[in-house]
Design a protein around this motif. Structure first.
Motif, PDB file in Angstrom:
ATOM      1  N   ASP A   1       0.803  -1.096   0.156  1.00 51.38           N
ATOM      2  CA  ASP A   1       0.148   0.015  -0.276  1.00 51.38           C
ATOM      3  C   ASP A   1       0.778   1.270  -0.081  1.00 51.38           C
ATOM      4  OD1 ASP A   1      -2.239  -1.605  -0.012  1.00 51.38           O
ATOM      5  OD2 ASP A   1      -2.706  -1.052   1.889  1.00 51.38           O
ATOM      6  N   SER A   2       1.969   1.392   0.704  1.00 54.31           N
ATOM      7  CA  SER A   2       2.684   2.553   0.826  1.00 54.31           C
ATOM      8  C   SER A   2       3.321   2.987  -0.637  1.00 54.31           C
ATOM      9  CB  SER A   2       3.788   2.274   1.730  1.00 54.31           C
ATOM     10  OG  SER A   2       4.538   1.122   1.178  1.00 54.31           O
ATOM     11  N   ILE A   3       3.659   1.754  -1.329  1.00 54.91           N
ATOM     12  CA  ILE A   3       4.345   2.150  -2.491  1.00 54.91           C
ATOM     13  C   ILE A   3       3.259   2.496  -3.618  1.00 54.91           C
ATOM     14  CG2 ILE A   3       5.627   1.142  -4.683  1.00 54.91           C
ATOM     15  CD1 ILE A   3       6.750  -0.676  -2.683  1.00 54.91           C
ATOM     16  N   ALA A   4       2.196   1.766  -3.344  1.00 59.15           N
ATOM     17  CA  ALA A   4       0.828   2.141  -4.246  1.00 59.15           C
ATOM     18  C   ALA A   4       0.446   3.581  -4.171  1.00 59.15           C
ATOM     19  CB  ALA A   4      -0.142   1.199  -4.027  1.00 59.15           C
ATOM     20  N   GLU A   5       0.207   4.074  -2.800  1.00 52.29           N
ATOM     21  CA  GLU A   5       0.223   5.470  -2.560  1.00 52.29           C
ATOM     22  C   GLU A   5       0.929   6.552  -3.168  1.00 52.29           C
ATOM     23  OE1 GLU A   5      -0.666   8.480   1.323  1.00 52.29           O
ATOM     24  OE2 GLU A   5      -0.258   6.182   1.702  1.00 52.29           O
ATOM     25  N   VAL A   6       2.371   6.259  -3.031  1.00 52.20           N
ATOM     26  CA  VAL A   6       2.991   6.966  -3.811  1.00 52.20           C
ATOM     27  C   VAL A   6       2.956   7.161  -5.293  1.00 52.20           C
ATOM     28  CG1 VAL A   6       5.659   7.239  -4.504  1.00 52.20           C
ATOM     29  CG2 VAL A   6       5.006   6.638  -2.281  1.00 52.20           C
ATOM     30  N   TYR A   7       2.457   6.119  -6.112  1.00 52.67           N
ATOM     31  CA  TYR A   7       2.560   6.060  -7.578  1.00 52.67           C
ATOM     32  C   TYR A   7       0.943   6.944  -7.673  1.00 52.67           C
ATOM     33  CZ  TYR A   7       6.341   3.761  -8.850  1.00 52.67           C
ATOM     34  OH  TYR A   7       8.046   3.564  -9.535  1.00 52.67           O
TER      35      TYR A   7
ATOM     36  N   LYS B   1      -8.419  10.908 -12.525  1.00 55.91           N
ATOM     37  CA  LYS B   1      -8.404  11.599 -11.408  1.00 55.91           C
ATOM     38  C   LYS B   1      -9.174  11.021 -10.350  1.00 55.91           C
ATOM     39  CE  LYS B   1      -6.158  16.097 -12.933  1.00 55.91           C
ATOM     40  NZ  LYS B   1      -6.560  17.480 -12.454  1.00 55.91           N
ATOM     41  N   SER B   2     -10.558  10.969 -10.581  1.00 55.91           N
ATOM     42  CA  SER B   2     -11.277  10.335  -9.801  1.00 55.91           C
ATOM     43  C   SER B   2     -11.189   9.102  -9.131  1.00 55.91           C
ATOM     44  CB  SER B   2     -12.951  10.466 -10.333  1.00 55.91           C
ATOM     45  OG  SER B   2     -13.068   9.481 -11.402  1.00 55.91           O
ATOM     46  N   LEU B   3     -10.618   8.024 -10.228  1.00 53.43           N
ATOM     47  CA  LEU B   3     -10.244   6.908  -9.662  1.00 53.43           C
ATOM     48  C   LEU B   3      -9.272   6.888  -8.685  1.00 53.43           C
ATOM     49  CD1 LEU B   3     -10.293   4.886 -12.944  1.00 53.43           C
ATOM     50  CD2 LEU B   3     -11.970   4.660 -10.957  1.00 53.43           C
ATOM     51  N   SER B   4      -7.981   7.851  -8.832  1.00 53.64           N
ATOM     52  CA  SER B   4      -7.225   7.960  -8.099  1.00 53.64           C
ATOM     53  C   SER B   4      -7.453   8.389  -6.506  1.00 53.64           C
ATOM     54  CB  SER B   4      -5.843   8.867  -8.506  1.00 53.64           C
ATOM     55  OG  SER B   4      -5.359   8.077  -9.858  1.00 53.64           O
ATOM     56  N   TYR B   5      -8.182   9.407  -6.674  1.00 53.16           N
ATOM     57  CA  TYR B   5      -8.592  10.076  -5.349  1.00 53.16           C
ATOM     58  C   TYR B   5      -9.470   9.041  -4.318  1.00 53.16           C
ATOM     59  CZ  TYR B   5      -6.872  14.885  -6.590  1.00 53.16           C
ATOM     60  OH  TYR B   5      -6.626  15.988  -6.811  1.00 53.16           O
ATOM     61  N   GLU B   6     -10.349   8.374  -5.053  1.00 54.43           N
ATOM     62  CA  GLU B   6     -11.065   7.409  -4.647  1.00 54.43           C
ATOM     63  C   GLU B   6     -10.605   6.447  -4.159  1.00 54.43           C
ATOM     64  OE1 GLU B   6     -15.388   4.941  -5.254  1.00 54.43           O
ATOM     65  OE2 GLU B   6     -14.496   5.816  -6.991  1.00 54.43           O
ATOM     66  N   THR B   7      -9.739   5.686  -4.715  1.00 51.39           N
ATOM     67  CA  THR B   7      -8.823   4.642  -4.285  1.00 51.39           C
ATOM     68  C   THR B   7      -7.940   5.337  -3.068  1.00 51.39           C
ATOM     69  OG1 THR B   7      -8.639   3.705  -6.667  1.00 51.39           O
ATOM     70  CG2 THR B   7      -7.202   2.831  -4.826  1.00 51.39           C
TER      71      THR B   7
ATOM     72  N   SER C   1     -11.951  15.606  -2.740  1.00 49.31           N
ATOM     73  CA  SER C   1     -11.476  15.789  -4.147  1.00 49.31           C
ATOM     74  C   SER C   1     -12.012  14.888  -5.436  1.00 49.31           C
ATOM     75  CB  SER C   1      -9.934  15.355  -3.912  1.00 49.31           C
ATOM     76  OG  SER C   1      -9.334  16.299  -2.957  1.00 49.31           O
ATOM     77  N   THR C   2     -12.530  13.617  -4.988  1.00 47.31           N
ATOM     78  CA  THR C   2     -13.194  12.833  -5.862  1.00 47.31           C
ATOM     79  C   THR C   2     -14.369  13.451  -6.406  1.00 47.31           C
ATOM     80  OG1 THR C   2     -12.151  10.853  -4.583  1.00 47.31           O
ATOM     81  CG2 THR C   2     -14.091  10.736  -6.064  1.00 47.31           C
ATOM     82  N   MET C   3     -15.141  14.208  -5.616  1.00 51.79           N
ATOM     83  CA  MET C   3     -16.339  14.922  -6.243  1.00 51.79           C
ATOM     84  C   MET C   3     -15.803  15.950  -7.006  1.00 51.79           C
ATOM     85  SD  MET C   3     -19.211  14.482  -3.063  1.00 51.79           S
ATOM     86  CE  MET C   3     -18.114  15.193  -2.007  1.00 51.79           C
TER      87      MET C   3
END
Length: 873
Positions: free
Chosen positions: A326-332, A347-353, A373-375
């Motif tokens: 998760d930590s590496i995923a968050e960086v990317y 963008k919405s996918l990244s924010y929501e995830t 931010s997603t909204m």
């Protein structure tokens, strides 16, 4: 003589051209002239304009690779244009050229067109209208060719364009039928790009009718026959998307490989997205992790892929998240967000995830920020937007109650520790705070020092010789030159005002104010020296600063039992609310179970025990913990045999939660009494039900009903008190938020007691006042009043019975237009009448009355200030 021959030749040419310009003569020269002029002049310019317009449409179109791509790269606009208006100047020019070719060079002789280029003019006309999204006129142009030029060499193209237009007009079934017939009848004759266009159009019609398997077969034909690489890549990509929908990943990968093999021959967006789609299809559990990561890294590091790094970073993030990194995923994910992109969906996918990741880690405040931010990058009022919005609103309650639970738990835990442990914990905390302060001050001073040093002028730049282009003499160093007497050309310490000022500041900080004398370093010579025991030279704060004293924090801990009980009660209620929210709104059963179990272990007040146990029972059942479920079920039945929860558990098939004993049914019954103005009964019954259903979600609704009834019976102040109580006690429920909205917006308006002038109203009432304990028959009076009111046909009058207070009831006549008219009507009721024989009939209504405007009547009902109004009359 030569001049004569030239003149004769010129006249002959003019005569020849003049003869050939005629559109009414079916001569070889006429046909050739008009055909050539049409093809190489008018249509040439028209086709250039058409292609320029098509390029513009392609450039404006943004591919959405998250959805199934359309066969044709054109976005249909919903804008409405008047007849004669065009959306695109290039298509308008192409249409003008086509019309000019038809009007100026058409040779319709004997009902037949002799100019072989006119059918192409009509084709250009239809295509220009089609791309300009005027599909009905485009259909007319194509039909004109089919009707007038059935032997045209462009007839197959025209049929294809006609069916494409038909699909734009939502006639997909007709388009499928005619395109299939065309392909069958012209089998072998239609080939190359025409076959590709026909198959692609048929594939789009199949997609429009959701016949996706049939579309794949037609796309295969289209991809094999088109010579345009961009179209070939599109057809392969759509096939890959369709195969993915059918779960055929291997077939999909073959299509994406076909695009990858074309490499730079196709748009880079198709090439990159083919790579990404293929990577999503990879079975991560079976692939070589090292090899797969190298594959993704190559995509990331390729300079040609820079415009697509947002998607590449997102794909790498997804890979690491699936690998539980998760930590590496968050960086990317954050790297993807930092890349400038117009892909709002990404963008919405990244924010929501990221929001979901923090929610799973119980970091709700951060999760809420990501959902916000997603909204911002989603389309408002769509279903995905509403889902996120609801989740975010629910998160407000979680953040609020988690904050209370964590804070109060921390306080209670600290209070329970021995004094020595408290002192140790707070001593460490104070020291940490002091170290942070020292470090912050060090960083600040280093920054100031660096800034001061950077402001020192460069000696080389200040040297007058350098300023006019002279260098140093051979063999003479800069240091020797800089020992001169000129301050402007030296970097000597005392010649620079900035460094001197900094030195003075440092000296005063360390030594304080010292006299210029011998032994100035001795502490006895200090004029204003503050020792390090009094002032920390780094922090500039006294060691006695309360922030660094552990006793400061110990003194803040509550000691009274009443305070501790209040903190525990607030914490327990937060636990209960969290358990219900996790269970009902987020379906996080494990979290809900943890909170409710913690609540029951914390000696909660009685009102929370039973609903907590029942909700735990439901959670145990859903989690399959049958032993625990049976144990808590027995406890509810044995300890609370008369409760509605026990009834539900004993007889679950009866759906007692919806019978007359449910809060919903009881609320409806009491609300009907409220409508009947039985306010005293409503207040009494709501108080009983609030105690009975303590902890239930319906309690705030009973509170609102109770506050409304009190307001009607006792006035504005009672209503205000009730609404304030709801806003404070149930602040995070829907009713609590409505109460707060009333406090902010409605109560300031309702608080006004000032009566308005009768001249400012056009609605008035006549009021008859009754005391409830007087024994008078109010209903009988209303019956008589209704009979009298019915005699008045020049006003639209109505009557009503309104509660004023517990002891007073008003009978009201509504519909009068002025204060004078109201008083006159009341006096008319009291006047004597004559019967047919001339005998006097005493009036039926002689009660005292008062007239009042409708706005003022609302004020006296709201504030119960009738006496104040009557004093003004």
């Amino acid at each position: 003589m030569k001049t004569f021959y030239k003149f004769i030749l010129f006249l002959s040419c003019v005569a020849l051209i003049t003869q050939s310009c005629s559109r009414k003569k079916d001569k070889f020269l006429n046909r050739k002239f008009h055909s050539t002029a049409t093809k190489y002049n008018v249509l040439y310019n028209g086709n250039i304009a058409l292609q320029r317009g098509i390029d513009g449409v392609n450039n404006e179109f943004t591919e959405n690779f998250w959805k199934l791509l359309p066969i044709e790269r054109m976005a249909v606009s919903e804008d409405i244009f008047l007849p004669g208006q065009s959306k695109n100047a290039d298509f308008e020019r192409a249409e003008e050229k086509a019309i000019k070719a038809i009007q100026v060079h058409g040779m319709n002789i004997g009902g037949k067109e002799k100019n072989p280029q006119i059918d192409e003019a009509y084709l250009l006309l239809g295509q220009a209208r089609y791309y300009d999204q005027r599909f009905v006129p485009a259909m007319a142009a194509f039909n004109n060719i089919l009707n007038k030029y059935p032997t045209s060499d462009k007839i197959n193209q025209v049929k294809i364009w006609r069916e494409k237009t038909s699909m734009r007009l939502d006639n997909d079934a007709g388009a499928i039928e005619k395109l299939k017939r065309l392909l069958e009848e012209e089998k072998g004759a239609i080939e190359g790009q025409d076959l590709a266009d026909a198959s692609a159009a048929l594939a789009q019609a199949y997609l429009n009718t959701n016949s996706k398997d049939s579309a794949i077969a037609q796309l295969t034909v289209a991809a094999e026959n088109t010579k345009i690489k961009r179209e070939k890549a599109r057809y392969h990509f759509i096939k890959g998307q369709l195969y993915n929908e059918f779960g055929k990943k291997d077939s999909a990968n073959l299509e994406f490989d076909a695009i990858i093999d074309m490499h730079r021959q196709v748009p880079r967006s198709f090439y990159i997205n083919a790579h990404l789609e293929k990577s999503y299809n990879a079975d991560v559990s079976n692939v070589d992790d090292v090899e797969f990561q190298e594959y993704l890294t190559d995509l990331e590091e390729n300079r040609e892929n820079r415009p697509f790094l947002d998607k590449i970073y997102y794909r790498i993030a997804e890979y690491h998240r699936n690998k539980m990194s998760d930590s590496i995923a968050e960086v990317y994910y954050n790297k993807s967000l930092r890349k400038t992109t117009s892909d709002q969906y990404l963008k919405s996918l990244s924010y929501e995830t990221l929001g979901n990741m923090y929610f799973d880690k119980n970091v709700y405040k951060t999760a809420g920020a990501y959902y916000d931010s997603t909204m911002t990058v989603m389309t408002v009022n769509t279903k995905p937007y509403r889902v996120i919005k609801k989740k975010r609103e629910n998160l407000d309650d979680v953040i609020y109650y988690e904050g209370i639970a964590q804070t109060n738990d921390s306080i209670l835990r600290m209070v329970s520790l021995p004094k020595a442990e408290q002192l140790a914990i707070y001593t460490k905390f104070a020291e940490d705070q002091k170290l942070k302060e020292i470090e912050a001050r060090k960083q600040k001073e280093e920054a100031l020092k660096k800034e001061s040093l950077q402001s020192v002028p460069n000696p080389a730049n200040n040297n007058p010789r350098n300023s006019i282009g002279f260098g140093n003499p051979p063999g003479v160093s800069t240091d020797i030159l800089n020992t001169g007497s000129s301050k402007g050309s030296s970097n000597f310490y005392f010649y620079n005002s900035t460094t001197v000022a900094y030195g003075k500041t440092e000296f005063l900080k360390i030594w304080g104010n010292r006299k210029l004398q011998d032994n100035w370093r001795h502490s006895s010579q200090s004029a204003n020296l503050t020792t390090t025991t009094e002032v920390d030279s780094l922090t500039g704060t006294t060691e006695e600063d309360i922030r660094f004293n552990p006793e400061t924090y110990i003194a803040l801990l509550p000691t009274k039992q009443s305070e501790l009980d209040s903190i525990a009660k607030e914490r327990n209620f937060a636990y209960y609310q969290l358990g219900i929210i996790y269970k009902e709104k987020f379906k996080e059963l494990e979290l809900a179970k943890s909170k409710l179990e913690s609540l029951l272990d914390s000696n909660p007040e009685d009102r929370l025990v039973l609903p907590s146990k029942y909700n735990l029972y439901r959670i145990y059942v859903e989690l399959g913990l049958h032993i625990k479920a049976d144990a808590i079920k027995s406890a509810i039945i044995n300890e609370y045999p008369d409760s509605r929860y026990a009834e539900i558990l004993l007889n679950p098939q009866s759906e007692l939660s919806k019978d007359e004993n449910s809060p919903e049914s009881i609320y409806t019954q009491i609300y009907n009494k409220f409508n009947d103005e039985l306010y005293a009964e409503v207040i009494a019954e709501t108080e009983v039900q609030i105690k009975r259903f303590e902890g239930d979600d319906f309690v705030p609704k009973f509170e609102i009903l109770k506050a409304s009834a009190k307001g009607r019976l006792y006035g504005f102040e009672a209503y205000k008190e009730g609404i304030n109580y709801i806003a404070l006690t149930y602040g995070n429920t829907e009713e609590g938020k409505k109460a707060q909205d009333l406090i902010d917006n409605a109560l300031p308006i309702l608080a006004k007691k000032e009566f308005i002038s009768d001249n400012d109203s056009d609605k008035f009432n006549v009021i008859f006042q009754f005391e409830n304990n007087s024994g008078e028959d109010i209903d009988a009076f209303i019956k008589i009043l209704d009979e009298e009111v019915a005699k008045i046909d020049y006003f639209d009058l109505t009557t009503s019975k309104d509660v004023y207070t517990e002891n007073t009831t008003f009978v009201v006549v509504h519909g009068l237009k002025s204060i004078g008219g109201a008083n006159g009507f009341a006096e008319l009721l009291k006047s004597e009448e004559k019967d047919k024989r001339g005998r006097t009939i005493k009036p039926k209504i002689t009660r005292p009355y008062f007239a009042i405007s409708s706005p003022n009547y609302a004020i006296i009902q709201r504030h119960k200030n009738l006496n104040a109004y009557l004093k003004l009359q």
